[in-house]
Design a protein around this motif. Structure first.
Motif, PDB file in Angstrom:
ATOM      1  N   LYS A  64      53.259  42.929  33.148  1.00 54.34           N
ATOM      2  CA  LYS A  64      54.446  42.645  32.326  1.00 54.34           C
ATOM      3  C   LYS A  64      55.464  43.781  32.378  1.00 54.34           C
ATOM      4  N   GLY A  65      55.295  44.667  33.347  1.00 56.40           N
ATOM      5  CA  GLY A  65      56.281  45.738  33.535  1.00 56.40           C
ATOM      6  C   GLY A  65      55.887  47.091  32.982  1.00 56.40           C
ATOM      7  N   GLY A  66      54.652  47.234  32.480  1.00 51.19           N
ATOM      8  CA  GLY A  66      54.194  48.526  31.967  1.00 51.19           C
ATOM      9  C   GLY A  66      53.869  49.489  33.098  1.00 51.19           C
ATOM     10  N   HIS A  67      53.914  50.776  32.802  1.00 50.80           N
ATOM     11  CA  HIS A  67      53.637  51.799  33.816  1.00 50.80           C
ATOM     12  C   HIS A  67      52.471  52.673  33.391  1.00 50.80           C
ATOM     13  N   THR A  68      51.899  53.369  34.370  1.00 49.62           N
ATOM     14  CA  THR A  68      50.774  54.252  34.102  1.00 49.62           C
ATOM     15  C   THR A  68      51.319  55.601  33.634  1.00 49.62           C
ATOM     16  N   THR A  69      51.568  55.685  32.332  1.00 49.25           N
ATOM     17  CA  THR A  69      52.151  56.884  31.730  1.00 49.25           C
ATOM     18  C   THR A  69      51.376  57.229  30.465  1.00 49.25           C
ATOM     19  N   PRO A  70      51.439  58.470  30.005  1.00 48.17           N
ATOM     20  CA  PRO A  70      50.736  58.843  28.773  1.00 48.17           C
ATOM     21  C   PRO A  70      51.133  58.026  27.555  1.00 48.17           C
ATOM     22  N   LEU A  71      52.396  57.569  27.490  1.00 47.56           N
ATOM     23  CA  LEU A  71      52.823  56.795  26.326  1.00 47.56           C
ATOM     24  C   LEU A  71      52.387  55.333  26.396  1.00 47.56           C
ATOM     25  N   ASN A  72      52.018  54.860  27.582  1.00 48.37           N
ATOM     26  CA  ASN A  72      51.645  53.452  27.728  1.00 48.37           C
ATOM     27  C   ASN A  72      50.148  53.255  27.984  1.00 48.37           C
ATOM     28  N   CYS A  73      49.385  54.338  28.074  1.00 50.39           N
ATOM     29  CA  CYS A  73      47.961  54.213  28.372  1.00 50.39           C
ATOM     30  C   CYS A  73      47.104  54.778  27.250  1.00 50.39           C
ATOM     31  N   VAL A  74      45.960  54.139  27.024  1.00 50.88           N
ATOM     32  CA  VAL A  74      45.025  54.566  25.976  1.00 50.88           C
ATOM     33  C   VAL A  74      43.608  54.462  26.513  1.00 50.88           C
ATOM     34  N   CYS A  75      42.705  55.131  25.815  1.00 51.65           N
ATOM     35  CA  CYS A  75      41.281  55.022  26.125  1.00 51.65           C
ATOM     36  C   CYS A  75      40.797  53.648  25.652  1.00 51.65           C
ATOM     37  N   ALA A  76      39.924  53.013  26.423  1.00 53.36           N
ATOM     38  CA  ALA A  76      39.369  51.707  26.039  1.00 53.36           C
ATOM     39  C   ALA A  76      37.907  51.631  26.460  1.00 53.36           C
ATOM     40  N   CYS A  77      37.122  50.846  25.696  1.00 51.13           N
ATOM     41  CA  CYS A  77      35.749  50.575  26.121  1.00 51.13           C
ATOM     42  C   CYS A  77      35.806  49.499  27.206  1.00 51.13           C
ATOM     43  N   ASN A  78      34.709  49.329  27.937  1.00 46.95           N
ATOM     44  CA  ASN A  78      34.688  48.329  29.004  1.00 46.95           C
ATOM     45  C   ASN A  78      34.956  46.928  28.480  1.00 46.95           C
ATOM     46  N   LEU A  79      34.354  46.580  27.335  1.00 46.89           N
ATOM     47  CA  LEU A  79      34.525  45.233  26.790  1.00 46.89           C
ATOM     48  C   LEU A  79      35.991  44.938  26.475  1.00 46.89           C
ATOM     49  N   CYS A  80      36.643  45.861  25.778  1.00 45.05           N
ATOM     50  CA  CYS A  80      38.053  45.651  25.416  1.00 45.05           C
ATOM     51  C   CYS A  80      38.933  45.631  26.654  1.00 45.05           C
ATOM     52  N   ASN A  81      38.650  46.507  27.602  1.00 44.70           N
ATOM     53  CA  ASN A  81      39.455  46.566  28.818  1.00 44.70           C
ATOM     54  C   ASN A  81      39.386  45.237  29.564  1.00 44.70           C
ATOM     55  N   GLN A  82      38.172  44.678  29.666  1.00 44.56           N
ATOM     56  CA  GLN A  82      38.009  43.428  30.399  1.00 44.56           C
ATOM     57  C   GLN A  82      38.561  42.234  29.615  1.00 44.56           C
ATOM     58  N   SER A  83      38.315  42.203  28.292  1.00 46.12           N
ATOM     59  CA  SER A  83      38.754  41.030  27.530  1.00 46.12           C
ATOM     60  C   SER A  83      40.253  41.037  27.232  1.00 46.12           C
ATOM     61  N   LYS A  84      40.883  42.209  27.251  1.00 47.71           N
ATOM     62  CA  LYS A  84      42.327  42.269  27.003  1.00 47.71           C
ATOM     63  C   LYS A  84      43.090  41.668  28.176  1.00 47.71           C
ATOM     64  N   ALA A  85      42.629  41.906  29.388  1.00 43.89           N
ATOM     65  CA  ALA A  85      43.252  41.383  30.612  1.00 43.89           C
ATOM     66  C   ALA A  85      44.757  41.639  30.606  1.00 43.89           C
ATOM     67  N   ALA A  86      45.580  40.576  30.671  1.00 40.88           N
ATOM     68  CA  ALA A  86      47.035  40.747  30.782  1.00 40.88           C
ATOM     69  C   ALA A  86      47.752  40.617  29.443  1.00 40.88           C
ATOM     70  N   MET A  87      46.992  40.652  28.324  1.00 38.11           N
ATOM     71  CA  MET A  87      47.644  40.599  26.999  1.00 38.11           C
ATOM     72  C   MET A  87      48.261  41.959  26.696  1.00 38.11           C
ATOM     73  N   ASP A  88      49.357  41.958  25.930  1.00 35.61           N
ATOM     74  CA  ASP A  88      49.856  43.256  25.474  1.00 35.61           C
ATOM     75  C   ASP A  88      49.047  43.664  24.240  1.00 35.61           C
ATOM     76  N   ALA A  89      49.187  44.906  23.813  1.00 32.57           N
ATOM     77  CA  ALA A  89      48.333  45.463  22.757  1.00 32.57           C
ATOM     78  C   ALA A  89      48.411  44.670  21.453  1.00 32.57           C
ATOM     79  N   GLU A  90      49.621  44.310  21.017  1.00 33.27           N
ATOM     80  CA  GLU A  90      49.772  43.586  19.745  1.00 33.27           C
ATOM     81  C   GLU A  90      49.081  42.230  19.793  1.00 33.27           C
ATOM     82  N   GLU A  91      49.299  41.546  20.881  1.00 36.46           N
ATOM     83  CA  GLU A  91      48.697  40.221  21.071  1.00 36.46           C
ATOM     84  C   GLU A  91      47.167  40.332  21.040  1.00 36.46           C
TER      85      GLU A  91
END
Length: 198
Positions: free
Chosen positions: A143-170
Motif C-alpha cells: 500500500k506504499g509503505g517503506h522500510t523505515t524506522p517510523l513505519n516498521c515495528v517488532c512483531a511475533c510470527n503469528l501477527c506478522n503472518q496474520s496481518k498480511a497486507a492489512m494496515d496497522a489500524e485495520e
C-alpha cells in the motif's frame, strides 16, 4: 615626417591622456579590474550548511533523480538512483540522511535495520505484546509503505503472518492480535509443561 593626430573614436584616442601624452596600452585593458593592473580573483561563496535531517535542500540531477548510497550487510558500498519522492520519505522517516543537494545515504544495512527495530521495541510484538523477532510494516509495502524506522515495528510470527497486507489500524480492529496473544500464552504453557515432563 609629420605625425598625424589620431582619429576620434579610434583605439589610439583612448590611449591619449588629458596632457596629450599617450597612456600605456595595458592600463585600458585591465579586464574589469578597475584601475588595478591585475585581474580580480573571484572568491568562491562559502558552502551553505546542509541539515542532514531536512530533505528540503535536495535537488534532482539532470535525469530527474537523487543519488542514494549505502552499505550491504558485508560492508560493501552500493549506490542507486531514486526519485525525489522516495528520497524525501526516507529522510523524513529516519532511514536516510542528506549528504549533499543531490545525494542521500541509507543509515542501515538490512541486518542492522532488523537489529535496530528489535532492540528499540525490546523484542516485544507491537500488536499483541508477545515475544517478537520479526519486523513488520505498519503501512504495508503493497500500500506504499517503506522500510523505515517510523513505519516498521517488532512483531511475533503469528501477527506478522496474520496481518498480511492489512494496515496497522485495520489489523488492530480485527481482534486478531488478542487471539494471537492468547494463543501465544497457550503455546508457552505447553512448552513449559513439556519441559517439566522431561
Amino acid at each position: 615626417r609629420k605625425e598625424r593626430a589620431p582619429k576620434a573614436g579610434s583605439e589610439d584616442t583612448a590611449r591619449v591622456g588629458s596632457s596629450g601624452q599617450r597612456a600605456p596600452a595595458h592600463s585600458s585593458r585591465s579586464h574589469g579590474a578597475g584601475t588595478e593592473s591585475r585581474p580580480r580573483r573571484h572568491t568562491p561563496a562559502a558552502p551553505v550548511a546542509i541539515d542532514p535531517e531536512d530533505p528540503s535542500s535536495l535537488r534532482t540531477n539532470r535525469q530527474g533523480m537523487v543519488r542514494m548510497r549505502g552499505k550491504t550487510d558485508k560492508g560493501r558500498r552500493w549506490h542507486q538512483e531514486v526519485d525525489m519522492e522516495l528520497a524525501v520519505t526516507l529522510v523524513k522517516e529516519k532511514a536516510a540522511v542528506v549528504v549533499n543537494r543531490y545525494t542521500i545515504r541509507r543509515l542501515f544495512s538490512n541486518k542492522d535495520f532488523k537489529r535496530f527495530i528489535l532492540t528499540r521495541d525490546n523484542y516485544t510484538c507491537y500488536f499483541c505484546g508477545s515475544y517478537g523477532d520479526t519486523i513488520d510494516h505498519l503501512l504495508p509495502r503493497a500500500k506504499g509503505g517503506h522500510t523505515t524506522p517510523l513505519n516498521c515495528v517488532c512483531a511475533c510470527n503469528l501477527c506478522n503472518q496474520s496481518k498480511a497486507a492489512m494496515d496497522a489500524e485495520e489489523f488492530m480492529r480485527s481482534g486478531i492480535p488478542e487471539w494471537n496473544a492468547a494463543h501465544q500464552e497457550e503455546l508457552n504453557d505447553l512448552a513449559m509443561q513439556e519441559a517439566q515432563l522431561e
